[in-house]
Design a protein around this motif. Structure first.
Motif, short mmCIF file in Angstrom:
data_model
loop_
_atom_site.label_atom_id
_atom_site.label_comp_id
_atom_site.label_asym_id
_atom_site.label_seq_id
_atom_site.Cartn_x
_atom_site.Cartn_y
_atom_site.Cartn_z
N PRO A 1 0.39 -1.18 -0.28
CA PRO A 1 -0.40 0.56 -0.19
C PRO A 1 0.51 1.34 0.64
O PRO A 1 0.35 2.63 0.63
CB PRO A 1 -0.50 0.06 1.61
N LYS A 2 2.07 1.04 -0.34
CA LYS A 2 3.05 2.35 -0.10
C LYS A 2 2.42 3.00 -1.22
O LYS A 2 2.88 3.61 -2.09
CB LYS A 2 4.10 2.29 0.13
N VAL A 3 1.88 4.81 -0.87
CA VAL A 3 1.69 5.30 -1.64
C VAL A 3 2.87 6.79 -1.24
O VAL A 3 3.31 6.88 -0.04
CB VAL A 3 0.15 5.79 -0.57
N HIS B 1 4.14 2.88 -4.75
CA HIS B 1 6.05 3.59 -5.09
C HIS B 1 6.11 2.10 -6.01
O HIS B 1 7.28 2.55 -6.89
CB HIS B 1 6.33 2.93 -3.24
N GLY C 1 11.60 0.39 6.22
CA GLY C 1 10.34 -0.07 4.51
C GLY C 1 9.75 1.09 3.77
O GLY C 1 8.47 0.85 3.74
N GLY C 2 10.22 1.85 3.41
CA GLY C 2 10.05 2.74 2.46
C GLY C 2 9.20 4.00 3.39
O GLY C 2 8.18 5.36 2.33
N PRO D 1 8.27 7.27 4.76
CA PRO D 1 9.25 9.34 4.66
C PRO D 1 9.98 8.86 5.56
O PRO D 1 10.67 10.79 4.91
CB PRO D 1 7.81 9.22 4.04
N SER E 1 2.91 1.54 6.77
CA SER E 1 1.77 1.92 6.00
C SER E 1 3.13 3.43 6.35
O SER E 1 2.95 3.91 7.30
CB SER E 1 0.54 2.63 6.31
N PRO E 2 2.75 4.52 5.14
CA PRO E 2 3.59 5.68 5.19
C PRO E 2 2.81 6.64 5.60
O PRO E 2 3.72 7.67 6.76
CB PRO E 2 4.25 6.16 3.52
N GLU E 3 2.29 6.51 6.00
CA GLU E 3 1.22 7.26 7.18
C GLU E 3 1.36 7.38 8.42
O GLU E 3 0.91 8.21 8.54
CB GLU E 3 -0.50 7.36 6.59
N MET E 4 1.35 6.33 8.79
CA MET E 4 1.53 5.89 10.18
C MET E 4 2.72 6.43 10.53
O MET E 4 4.41 6.70 10.26
CB MET E 4 1.94 4.17 10.49
N THR E 5 3.04 7.09 12.36
CA THR E 5 4.15 7.37 12.61
C THR E 5 5.00 6.38 12.85
O THR E 5 3.92 5.50 13.36
CB THR E 5 3.79 8.13 13.57
N MET F 1 -1.33 13.98 10.21
CA MET F 1 -0.97 12.84 10.91
C MET F 1 -0.36 12.57 11.57
O MET F 1 -0.44 11.69 13.05
CB MET F 1 0.07 12.56 9.62
N LEU G 1 -3.60 7.05 13.68
CA LEU G 1 -2.39 6.13 13.41
C LEU G 1 -1.39 6.56 14.07
O LEU G 1 -0.48 5.39 13.52
CB LEU G 1 -2.34 7.74 12.13
N ASN G 2 -1.49 6.51 15.62
CA ASN G 2 -0.37 6.88 15.71
C ASN G 2 -0.23 4.98 16.93
O ASN G 2 -0.22 5.58 18.07
CB ASN G 2 -0.38 8.17 17.40
N SER H 1 -2.63 1.37 11.47
CA SER H 1 -2.01 1.07 10.81
C SER H 1 -2.61 1.31 9.13
O SER H 1 -2.39 1.74 8.21
CB SER H 1 -0.75 0.18 11.12
N PRO I 1 -5.90 5.03 6.36
CA PRO I 1 -5.34 5.92 5.10
C PRO I 1 -4.54 7.40 6.00
O PRO I 1 -3.65 7.54 5.22
CB PRO I 1 -6.26 5.89 4.45
#
Lengths: 508, 349, 329
Positions: A404-406, A415, B108-109, B111, B139-143, C13, C19-20, C25, C28
């Motif tokens: 799911p890497k955006v 990605h 893992g990608g 950011p 997930s890239p959005e996750m902290t 975020m 998300l935290n 996870s 979105p």
């Protein structure tokens, strides 16, 4: 190396010619100095014309648009959004124009229907409630990058050689015929040679320069049109002003943005064309008459395209039609001038017909029959995976959607998508990645995703990080010189991050 | 005698001055929307703090909050990370010696740290730099902070780090103030020296603000977050009352002194409604205050009135003192130093 | 409609409680769902994970550009709810409302229907899961001299339906409740979600209990050190002043309060999470409960039935503010 035909220029016209010739079984090579679409083919509205825009002044162009519109919807549905379009007038516009427009559409074969004002406002709630008349036409939006790439791909599948980042540096002429053409391939930095029977000069704004290499004289008026990219889709349909073509009277919803254009004034050269603050104010003011919401909408970027128009002095009076010019000085040099994205296929057909005539080949054109990127079906799951087909056509199925890497949230780019694009030898720069994936075209103009793309390129291509990145910043920076409001805040954040953290600073 | 101070702005200088004022016995109310630009900072003090008194205060605050800092007996310039940190030479902080080799670790990608990019930028400077990516699907959005509260993922990370080629490992910032000790645990488990990357817009800035906020609260300052000052009433050369709007209601607050610490224009600053200041964004919050002039301009730490004279009890601190020409923040060191000096000036009232 | 102001700083975020959390996870994130998605014609293809938000408004408060992210997410939910099957928990909730007018079964029996001027509107969770809390609020109102009814005829306020995108179904509830409300001069609630709904959607001047407390004088009903759980929907939904009022009422009553930095962080219960994604909701509550345990307090005082319920499930000792103070006559 001997080839039947050399096409110079990888815009819509050049790629279309290469596709057309290869489908007729003609051996051809295409050389593009930058990336596909880096000129006017990428610097336009992305509007699939219904023809309505031209019915008044240029009836044959209008008819061509109307029939090509249908052809493109059939052969390239994956990169077209059939949004339909509206022609709208407001108080103060010539009240008689609507009836003339209606009659002219009918005469030119451009399908149109008048809508009641109530219907129009419910279809397009963003329109000014004071509009006076509204006609519906079959406009749409088209992704020129995906379209041209699909042409390139099909040309290759049929045996053509297509090379971008190859600049033609010299054309040898012997006995009034071009014999050997020298070009430099940016990938290896080396000079190469090709010896074609016929040269098709489809270099757009650079066509006079290319002709000049062969000592031929080509007259072309360069006319620049400024465009604004607004964040978000400010309208659901293409919105045109119902009046004679003028400034800021077309707004096209395309992907995640609305593209507003355009202006018309002569440009010294492609590189010399710039958007002025006056252009921006003018465009916004004119467009807000139809779509009041645009007055306060965020302008993500301003850019200009340069129309390579036929002869004369250019401007709105110059024909938007096209022609194929056989050089008087160099017998086997054909130059293409004028034209529009919507009619690119027809232009390519006309050019190819002439090439075939010169080669004594009698195979018929098949470009209107063969689908581009057939079998493209969207997959769901997320916005990112649903969008793959719009950008890559049938090739989308070879991009993995399991992770799911955006990497770009404004344009929802995966990605894996960047990795896929980087497998192609066509892709050298970050801007090349952007034109294919749209990473960097969103409202943040590559704030975050550019670093991700760069990181992947450092890994896969071992590029040097800083120069690669600076090139990209220069490219994006050109559209930001007039940034204001939220876009200026965005740019300030970028500067803060890049200089404060990575020590990078945009040149100049 | 209790003295009432109203501080406008909840960034580094607003919170730090609230903390100092409250400690000195002022009754402080700090008002802000709670979206400070300093949360976008790297959370490390890179510049030099000039005033010794200020350094002392910051160290005291940092120690009592468990805020990490580099090296023993260090100056406040190394505040923000206990582990050596780097991203570029200008930000590098090494307690003793520079490592011979560094592995930049990306997750893992995610950011937060671009490993190859960082490695390639560091390569001209450190002796040996390489990059590796921990193959962890997140997930890239996750902290990252949340991710590594998960034991299984931590274990996985340790395994990856044991394979690193470098003597030191440069990690993305992923530990909040709350669980910073986990980084030490990680260092012991993988047997490498760890460095923390200084990246903005993330956990380190959050860490710093968290410290400032809880210090201000525990020293007695009242924090009115999510609210904005809509007008300031003046009486001659004194600011006497503010009106604060929160939700649909407004409340008024009398004060003996006012401190504006609303920051510069990177984020929406607060602009006094005066002529002569151009607002590049058209989006500033406006404070209606007919008695105060000059917008961001100032003399020393004091604001001026309309005729250009110094206000008796209205002050400014941090980036809001800079002219509108400045494009982004001056950094935490300046913000804190400035807050300290302003508080000294207020004490002299 | 102000999504266009985003500069991608990522503050939303960082602030997001989902998300935290390690179990969040696959959400979105507020930026993708609330800011980026509305731009796309493909936005409906996001699937049910985009509902994984507690509607706590933390992102909105953190946003330096003042984007109304939550409102934008609610709008998107409204579009999505018609194009995809509901989450099982949300479906159950909708069926409950259809069947009996409330989200959960009623467990409250002490109705008061004496034709008083004021109505106490406890909300579904209070009536169904926390009858003791409802009684204690009612007692507190009595001792403040506010004579009130608790009507058995009121239905769900519709807030849960709005939050899951099914606001069309809420209109019937509104009409039915308004008939009851028309008999009263004053509506008092103890659930911030209801307060918000009554004010914003019904357009009536409902008051949350916390908002009328500053008028009274109280003493503490509890001993030892207590922490606060400031409900998101109260502070960021109803009014930011409520958080300060809540604290000052308790302090003036003599409750020994410990201020924790994350006291206004979401418990994980709102926005349809409790019914839609019980695992994630639980996980967020457990990490909150952990913070309170480490702070070494007797328990937590809150003013929201969702916080009460969710944090109790996670093992915290939770009191509603009405249970922590006694009115002085």
């Amino acid at each position: 190396m001997r080839r039947d035909v050399l096409v110079i220029g990888g815009g819509a016209t050049g790629a279309g010619v290469a596709r057309d010739l290869s489908l007729r079984g003609i051996d051809c090579i295409l050389l593009e100095m930058g990336d596909y679409c880096h000129g006017a083919s990428g610097g336009n509205h992305g509007l699939l014309h219904s023809g309505g825009r031209y019915v008044m002044k240029d009836r044959s162009s209008a008819s061509e648009c109307a029939s090509e519109n249908k052809v493109l919807r059939r052969i390239a549905p994956f990169c077209i959004e059939g949004t339909d379009g509206l022609f709208v007038s407001v108080p103060g516009d010539d009240p008689g124009f609507g009836d003339v427009f209606k009659g002219s559409c009918h005469a030119a074969g451009v399908p149109t229907a008048e809508l009641s004002l109530k219907e129009a406002l419910s279809l397009e709630p963003g329109l000014d409630p004071g509009i006076t008349r509204c006609f519906e036409v079959e406009d749409g939006s088209i992704d020129p990058f995906a379209l041209v790439q699909a042409n390139v791909d099909q040309a290759r599948e049929n045996g053509a050689t297509v090379l971008n980042h190859c600049r033609v540096t010299g054309i040898k002429v012997k006995d009034g015929r071009a014999s050997d053409v020298e070009y430099v391939d940016e990938r290896d930095g080396q000079r190469h040679e090709v010896s074609p029977e016929i040269i098709v000069n489809a270099a757009g704004s650079w066509a006079p320069t290319v002709a000049g290499l062969a000592g031929a004289d080509l007259k072309m008026a360069l006319d620049q049109g400024s465009m604004l990219v607004f964040d978000g889709r400010c309208c659901g349909r293409v919105v045109n002003r119902l009046r004679p073509p003028s400034n800021g009277d077309i707004a096209v919803p395309n992907h995640t943005s609305t593209i507003l254009g355009t202006t018309s004034r002569s440009a010294p050269s492609y590189e010399g064309a710039t958007v002025s603050a006056g252009d921006i104010d003018l465009l916004k003011k004119e467009a807000a008459v139809l779509l009041p919401g645009l007055r306060n909408a965020r302008v993500v970027r301003a850019y200009c395209g340069v129309r390579p128009l036929l002869g004369g002095s250019g401007g709105r009076e110059a024909s938007r039609s096209f022609s194929v010019i056989r050089s008087e000085d160099v017998d086997n040099l054909l130059s293409v001038a004028g034209g529009k994205l919507t009619t690119y296929r027809l232009m390519a057909e006309k050019v190819s017909d002439q090439v075939c005539g010169m080669l004594g080949n009698s195979v018929n054109c098949r470009t209107h029959l063969e689908e581009l990127s057939p079998g493209a079906v969207p997959v769901g799951g997320s916005i990112a995976s649903t969008r793959l087909v719009r950008k890559y056509g049938a090739k989308a199925s070879s991009i993995s959607t399991s992770s799911p890497k955006v990497i770009c949230s404004c344009e929802q780019v995966l990605h894996t998508e960047v990795e896929h694009v980087l497998q192609s030898p066509d892709v050298l720069t970050m801007a090349d990645v952007m034109r294919r994936t749209r990473a960097g075209m969103g409202y943040c103009q590559g704030l975050d995703c550019s670093l991700a793309v760069l990181d992947i390129m450092v890994e896969r291509r071992h590029v040097e990080a800083v120069p690669t990145f600076n090139d990209f910043l220069d490219e994006r920076g050109r559209g930001q010189t007039m940034a204001s409001g939220d876009q200026r805040r965005q740019e300030m954040l970028r500067e803060h991050l890049l200089s404060g953290v990575y020590g990078l600073r945009r040149k100049g | 005698m209790s003295r009432n101070a109203v501080v406008v702005g909840m960034g580094a200088s607003g919170l730090f001055s609230s903390y100092l004022l409250a400690k000195k016995g002022w009754k402080v109310t700090v008002v802000g929307r709670g979206t400070p630009a300093s949360a976008m900072s790297t959370g490390c003090i890179k510049g030099q703090i000039v005033n010794d008194g200020c350094i002392e205060e910051i160290l005291k605050m940092a120690r009592s909050n468990g805020m990490p800092m580099t090296g023993p007996g260090t100056g406040a310039t190394n505040l923000g990370t206990r582990f050596d940190c780097t991203l570029l030479p200008v930000h590098s902080m090494f307690s003793d010696r520079m490592p011979n080799s560094i592995t930049v670790l990306g997750i893992g990608g995610h950011p937060s740290l671009r490993p190859r990019l960082t490695a390639s930028m560091l390569s001209g400077w450190a002796p040996k730099v390489d990059a590796m990516t921990a193959d962890v699907e997140i997930s890239p959005e996750m902290t990252l902070a949340a991710t590594f509260r998960d034991e299984a993922l931590s274990d996985r990370l340790v395994e990856v780090m044991k394979d690193a080629a470098g003597e030191s490992i440069l990690l993305p910032p992923m530990f909040t103030l709350h669980d910073y000790m986990r980084m030490g645990e990680l260092e012991r488990r993988c047997g490498r020296r760890l460095m923390e990357a200084v990246t903005p817009l993330g956990i380190p800035g959050q860490r710093f603000l968290e410290m400032l906020l809880s210090s201000a609260v525990s020293s007695g300052a009242v924090v009115w977050s999510g609210r904005k000052v809509t007008s300031i009433r003046t009486n001659g050369d004194r600011a006497v009352q503010v009106e604060v709007k929160g939700g649909l209601d407004s409340r008024r607050l009398d004060m003996d002194a006012l401190l504006l610490a609303t920051g510069g224009p990177l984020v929406d600053g607060t602009l006094l409604s005066t002529e002569g200041i151009s607002d590049p964004f058209n989006t500033f919050q406006t404070i209606n205050c007919p008695g105060i002039g000059g917008g961001y301009a100032h003399i020393g730490q004091r604001l001026r009135d309309r005729s250009g004279h110094e206000m008796k009890n209205a002050f400014g601190a941090g980036d809001c003192l800079c002219s509108e020409r400045r494009s982004f923040g001056n950094g935490l060191a300046t913000a804190l130093d400035d807050a300290w000096m302003t508080v000294q000036a207020m004490e002299a009232l | 409609m102000n999504e266009g102001r985003c500069i991608k700083c990522g503050s939303c975020m960082q602030a997001c409680p989902v998300l935290n959390d390690p179990r969040g996870s696959d959400f979105p994130g507020p930026r993708t769902v609330g800011i980026d998605a509305p731009r796309f014609s493909e936005r409906l293809s996001m699937g049910k994970v985009s509902f994984k938000c507690t509607m706590c408004h933390a992102c909105e408060w953190a946003c330096p550009s003042s984007i109304t992210i939550t409102r934008s997410m609610i709008r998107l939910r409204g579009e999505m709810v018609t194009s995809m099957p509901s989450l099982p928990g949300h479906q159950r909730m909708r069926e409950n409302i259809r069947r009996m007018g409330r989200t959960v079964d009623n467990d409250f029996r002490s109705w008061k229907e004496n034709g008083e001027k004021a109505l106490y509107f406890p909300g579904c969770i209070g009536l169904g899961k926390l009858p003791d809390m409802v009684s204690s609020v009612s007692r507190l109102l009595d001792s403040l001299g506010i004579a009130h009814d608790i009507s058995s005829q009121v239905k769900c306020c519709g807030s849960p339906l709005l939050k899951i995108g099914a606001d069309q179904e809420a209109e019937g509830l509104r009409q039915s409740n308004m008939k009851v409300f028309s008999r009263y001069d004053r509506i008092i609630t103890s659930c911030p979600g209801c307060t918000y709904q009554l004010r914003e959607v019904y357009g009536i001047k409902a008051e949350h209990l916390v908002e009328i407390l500053p008028e009274g004088r109280f003493s503490s009903a509890v001993e030892g050190r207590w922490a606060l759980q400031v409900p998101c929907h109260l502070k960021r939904g109803v009014s930011p002043w409520t958080a300060d009022d809540m604290m000052s009422v308790l302090e003036r009553a003599g409750v020994d309060l410990v201020r924790l930095p994350e006291e206004d962080r979401c418990c994980g219960g709102g926005g349809g999470m409790l019914s839609g994604f019980p695992d994630t909701s639980d996980s967020i509550a457990v990490s909150k409960a952990d913070v309170y345990r480490k702070a070494d307090v007797r328990g937590v005082i809150t003013a929201c039935p969702f916080c009460c319920l969710n944090l109790r499930k996670a093992g915290s000792n939770v009191l509603d503010i009405s249970e922590a103070i006694i009115a002085n006559r």
